[in-house]
Design a protein around this motif. Structure first.
Motif, short mmCIF file in Angstrom:
data_model
loop_
_atom_site.label_atom_id
_atom_site.label_comp_id
_atom_site.label_asym_id
_atom_site.label_seq_id
_atom_site.Cartn_x
_atom_site.Cartn_y
_atom_site.Cartn_z
N VAL A 161 5.63 1.22 -0.04
CA VAL A 161 5.30 -0.33 0.63
C VAL A 161 6.56 0.78 2.09
CG1 VAL A 161 6.67 -2.06 -0.34
CG2 VAL A 161 4.96 -2.56 1.27
N GLY A 162 6.32 -0.39 3.47
CA GLY A 162 7.81 -0.01 3.88
C GLY A 162 7.11 -0.13 5.34
N GLU A 163 7.62 -0.36 6.15
CA GLU A 163 7.40 -0.22 7.88
C GLU A 163 7.40 1.31 8.21
OE1 GLU A 163 9.72 -3.26 10.17
OE2 GLU A 163 10.54 -2.50 8.91
N SER A 164 5.95 1.31 9.43
CA SER A 164 5.90 2.77 10.04
C SER A 164 7.28 3.57 10.46
CB SER A 164 5.02 2.95 11.11
OG SER A 164 3.65 2.35 10.71
N GLY A 165 7.38 4.57 9.80
CA GLY A 165 8.70 5.55 9.85
C GLY A 165 9.21 5.50 8.96
N GLY A 191 -9.19 7.95 -15.82
CA GLY A 191 -7.48 7.84 -16.47
C GLY A 191 -6.33 8.40 -15.29
N LEU A 192 -6.73 8.24 -13.57
CA LEU A 192 -6.35 8.54 -12.53
C LEU A 192 -4.87 8.45 -12.34
CD1 LEU A 192 -8.28 8.08 -9.83
CD2 LEU A 192 -7.46 9.90 -10.76
N ALA A 193 -3.85 8.34 -12.19
CA ALA A 193 -2.65 8.72 -12.03
C ALA A 193 -2.10 8.05 -10.40
CB ALA A 193 -1.56 8.98 -12.35
N ILE A 194 -2.20 7.12 -9.57
CA ILE A 194 -2.46 6.43 -8.16
C ILE A 194 -0.88 6.41 -7.41
CG2 ILE A 194 -3.24 5.95 -6.76
CD1 ILE A 194 -5.89 4.79 -8.45
N LEU A 195 -1.09 7.19 -6.45
CA LEU A 195 0.24 7.10 -5.64
C LEU A 195 -0.05 6.42 -4.60
CD1 LEU A 195 4.27 7.17 -6.05
CD2 LEU A 195 3.54 8.99 -4.00
N LEU A 196 0.22 5.15 -4.00
CA LEU A 196 -0.81 4.69 -3.37
C LEU A 196 0.81 4.44 -1.82
CD1 LEU A 196 -2.85 3.06 -1.75
CD2 LEU A 196 -2.41 1.03 -2.66
N ILE A 197 0.48 4.50 -0.84
CA ILE A 197 1.48 4.42 -0.01
C ILE A 197 0.68 3.72 1.55
CG2 ILE A 197 2.26 5.52 2.09
CD1 ILE A 197 2.27 7.64 0.39
N THR A 198 1.60 2.16 1.21
CA THR A 198 0.90 1.76 2.48
C THR A 198 1.85 0.77 3.17
OG1 THR A 198 -0.64 -0.86 2.13
CG2 THR A 198 0.75 -0.59 0.57
N HIS A 199 1.09 -0.54 4.16
CA HIS A 199 2.25 -0.94 4.53
C HIS A 199 2.00 -2.73 4.13
CE1 HIS A 199 -1.10 -1.37 7.62
NE2 HIS A 199 -0.73 -1.62 8.11
#
Length: 320
Positions: free
Chosen positions: A39-43, A203-211
């Motif tokens: 998580v984090g701001e755009s950029g 049984g998925l591993a998930i790398l989720l990218i979000t703000h």
């Protein structure tokens, strides 16, 4: 053993205006079946991290460090071997399904091609499997959808098609880059519930990218707060959101709208703006915006230090 491990990942882009330092020494681990939210701001470097894992960075990128998937180093992997992993072992949901789906092709051929390419299925069998996967992600009247073009589907349906296409080969790792962008809150909740269900069933591993910290709270076991291409704070989601000590994490939490906010009340936004990644300030990149900054913050970058279950990069003591 970790399914995905990044160690000191660095991504630079050579541009006419200078070198853009998009990712700066990022390290993380993701276990099989686990979910990690970045998580984090755009950029802040979130999407560039995902593209580095997938080997899809722009041609002017320079990458160093290590990206290991299931024990195999991906950086420097020949194109043919990387193509064999994409889709089959590692799937990615991109931010905008409308621009990721080919507007000139019906849904069926776009999905079936994945199985023909990676699994060697006959065309008819691939279409049958595509319809079954659309059913699995709760797309109504799946057979009819295969004959439609992307513009004939709603935003939520297009996102479900992208998820179905990503899962056709039953990958072990799913990278979801802002999977609920531009969706209304009801559809967003449905997509998050769908991802949580697929994780349990497959049984998925998930790398989720979000703000959106709310999305992280709902879906992720662990969270990593990223700023200017670096880790600011990381740890189990409940602990991080419940007792964050890094000024940047605290700022993100304060800036979230809440049910108790007055109709015309101001949001507590973080002052200033993220830094120019081609001209990063010395020391901690957040110090120009930090209300607690001290002289040492502009002199050297703090190292990640453990604070109970959390790790944080800050010169301030946790009690400050």
């Amino acid at each position: 053993m970790s399914l995905l491990a990044l160690e000191n990942l660095t991504v630079r882009f050579n541009t006419p205006d200078g070198v853009v330092r998009a990712v700066n020494g990022l390290s993380l681990e993701l276990a099989p079946g686990a979910t990690l939210g970045i998580v984090g701001e755009s950029g802040s470097g979130k999407s560039q991290t995902a593209l580095a894992v997938m080997g899809l960075l722009a041609g002017n990128a320079e990458v160093s460090g290590s990206v290991r998937y299931d024990g195999q180093e991906l950086l420097g992997l020949p194109a043919g071997k990387m193509n064999a992993l994409r889709g089959a072992e590692i799937g990615m949901i991109f931010q905008d399904p409308m621009t990721c789906l080919n507007p000139y092709l019906r849904i069926g051929p776009q999905m079936a091609e994945v199985l023909v390419q990676h699994r060697g299925l006959a065309w008819a069998a691939a279409l049958d499997a595509s319809a079954q996967m659309l059913d699995a992600v709760r797309v109504p009247d799946a057979r009819a959808r295969l004959r439609q073009y992307p513009h004939e589907l709603s935003g939520g349906q297009r996102q479900r098609v992208m998820i179905a296409m990503t899962l056709l080969c039953h990958p072990k790792l799913l990278i979801a880059d802002e999977p609920t962008t531009a969706l209304d809150v009801t559809i967003q909740a449905q997509i998050l519930d769908l991802l949580a269900g697929l994780r349990r069933e497959m049984g998925l591993a998930i790398l989720l990218i979000t703000h959106d910290l709310g999305v992280v709270a709902e879906l992720c076991d662990e969270a990593l707060v990223m700023y200017a291409g670096q880790t600011m704070e990381q740890g189990p989601t409940r602990q991080l959101l419940g007792r964050a000590t890094h000024p940047y994490t605290r700022g993100l939490l304060r800036s979230r709208p809440s049910a108790g906010l007055a109709a015309n009340g101001p949001l507590q936004a973080i002052p200033g703006a993220p830094p120019d990644l081609s001209r990063l300030p010395p020391g901690c990149p957040f110090q120009p915006r930090c209300r607690y900054a001290e002289p040492v913050c502009s002199e050297r970058m703090p190292q990640l230090q453990r604070d109970g279950d959390l790790r944080r990069a800050c010169h301030l003591r946790p009690a400050d």
